[in-house]
Design a protein around this motif. Sequence first.
Motif, PDB file in Angstrom:
ATOM      1  N   UNK A  21     -48.005  65.390  64.149  1.00  0.00           N
ATOM      2  CA  UNK A  21     -46.918  65.934  64.971  1.00  0.00           C
ATOM      3  C   UNK A  21     -47.327  65.994  66.442  1.00  0.00           C
ATOM      4  N   UNK A  22     -48.589  66.238  66.709  1.00  0.00           N
ATOM      5  CA  UNK A  22     -49.063  66.209  68.104  1.00  0.00           C
ATOM      6  C   UNK A  22     -48.939  64.792  68.660  1.00  0.00           C
ATOM      7  N   UNK A  99     -49.024  76.496  63.879  1.00  0.00           N
ATOM      8  CA  UNK A  99     -49.216  75.413  64.843  1.00  0.00           C
ATOM      9  C   UNK A  99     -48.252  74.270  64.543  1.00  0.00           C
ATOM     10  N   UNK A 100     -48.135  73.915  63.273  1.00  0.00           N
ATOM     11  CA  UNK A 100     -47.218  72.848  62.875  1.00  0.00           C
ATOM     12  C   UNK A 100     -45.776  73.222  63.222  1.00  0.00           C
ATOM     13  N   UNK A 106     -41.175  71.746  69.207  1.00  0.00           N
ATOM     14  CA  UNK A 106     -41.281  71.026  70.483  1.00  0.00           C
ATOM     15  C   UNK A 106     -40.808  69.575  70.319  1.00  0.00           C
ATOM     16  N   UNK A 107     -41.123  68.957  69.180  1.00  0.00           N
ATOM     17  CA  UNK A 107     -40.660  67.585  68.909  1.00  0.00           C
ATOM     18  C   UNK A 107     -39.141  67.538  68.808  1.00  0.00           C
ATOM     19  N   UNK A 108     -38.555  68.531  68.154  1.00  0.00           N
ATOM     20  CA  UNK A 108     -37.090  68.575  68.042  1.00  0.00           C
ATOM     21  C   UNK A 108     -36.454  68.690  69.425  1.00  0.00           C
ATOM     22  N   UNK A 110     -37.782  67.772  72.306  1.00  0.00           N
ATOM     23  CA  UNK A 110     -38.000  66.517  73.031  1.00  0.00           C
ATOM     24  C   UNK A 110     -37.055  65.434  72.526  1.00  0.00           C
ATOM     25  N   UNK A 111     -36.814  65.404  71.232  1.00  0.00           N
ATOM     26  CA  UNK A 111     -35.896  64.423  70.663  1.00  0.00           C
ATOM     27  C   UNK A 111     -34.479  64.641  71.182  1.00  0.00           C
ATOM     28  N   UNK A 112     -34.060  65.890  71.243  1.00  0.00           N
ATOM     29  CA  UNK A 112     -32.729  66.212  71.772  1.00  0.00           C
ATOM     30  C   UNK A 112     -32.634  65.800  73.231  1.00  0.00           C
ATOM     31  N   UNK A 113     -33.646  66.130  74.007  1.00  0.00           N
ATOM     32  CA  UNK A 113     -33.676  65.765  75.432  1.00  0.00           C
ATOM     33  C   UNK A 113     -33.609  64.250  75.586  1.00  0.00           C
ATOM     34  N   UNK A 114     -34.434  63.528  74.818  1.00  0.00           N
ATOM     35  CA  UNK A 114     -34.461  62.071  74.916  1.00  0.00           C
ATOM     36  C   UNK A 114     -33.123  61.466  74.511  1.00  0.00           C
ATOM     37  N   UNK A 115     -32.560  61.979  73.438  1.00  0.00           N
ATOM     38  CA  UNK A 115     -31.269  61.478  72.987  1.00  0.00           C
ATOM     39  C   UNK A 115     -30.180  61.705  74.015  1.00  0.00           C
TER      40      UNK A 115
END
Length: 139
Positions: A21-22, A99-100, A106-108, A110-115
Amino acid sequence: MTRQQAQAALADGVQADVRDSAEVLALLERQFEAALRHRSSELTQLAELLTPLLDAMEARRQQRVSLVRALLGNSGTMTQYIGTLTGQAQAAFSAAWSDLERTVQACKEATTRNGSLLAEQYTVMQRVLHGEDGIYAPR
């Protein structure tokens, strides 16, 4: 599989997901930068790097669900499983799980931002290529 083997598989899977995930988060940051700079070939390469990581994480998630249910019953949860651990094992597993969860969140985001960025860019390009409906219509 014995209880001890199931517990080891759960711990190993969570550690692998923490690591992956990192890496996914780092790739999503690269994806954002590539999208900002309109580098489509880099976006394609990043998608090719993300896909196997995400597939592996999904397989481990499914395994975790199965293992927790095998250990605690069909309604068993990870929180309940962590509660069955004691001492250092509980502290280590709980820390890795937290941590996971943070990294996945954070990945979710970032994915929303990128989309959103990619959708906005697509909309702008459609306007540039095809104009806006009614832009020259009488008012």
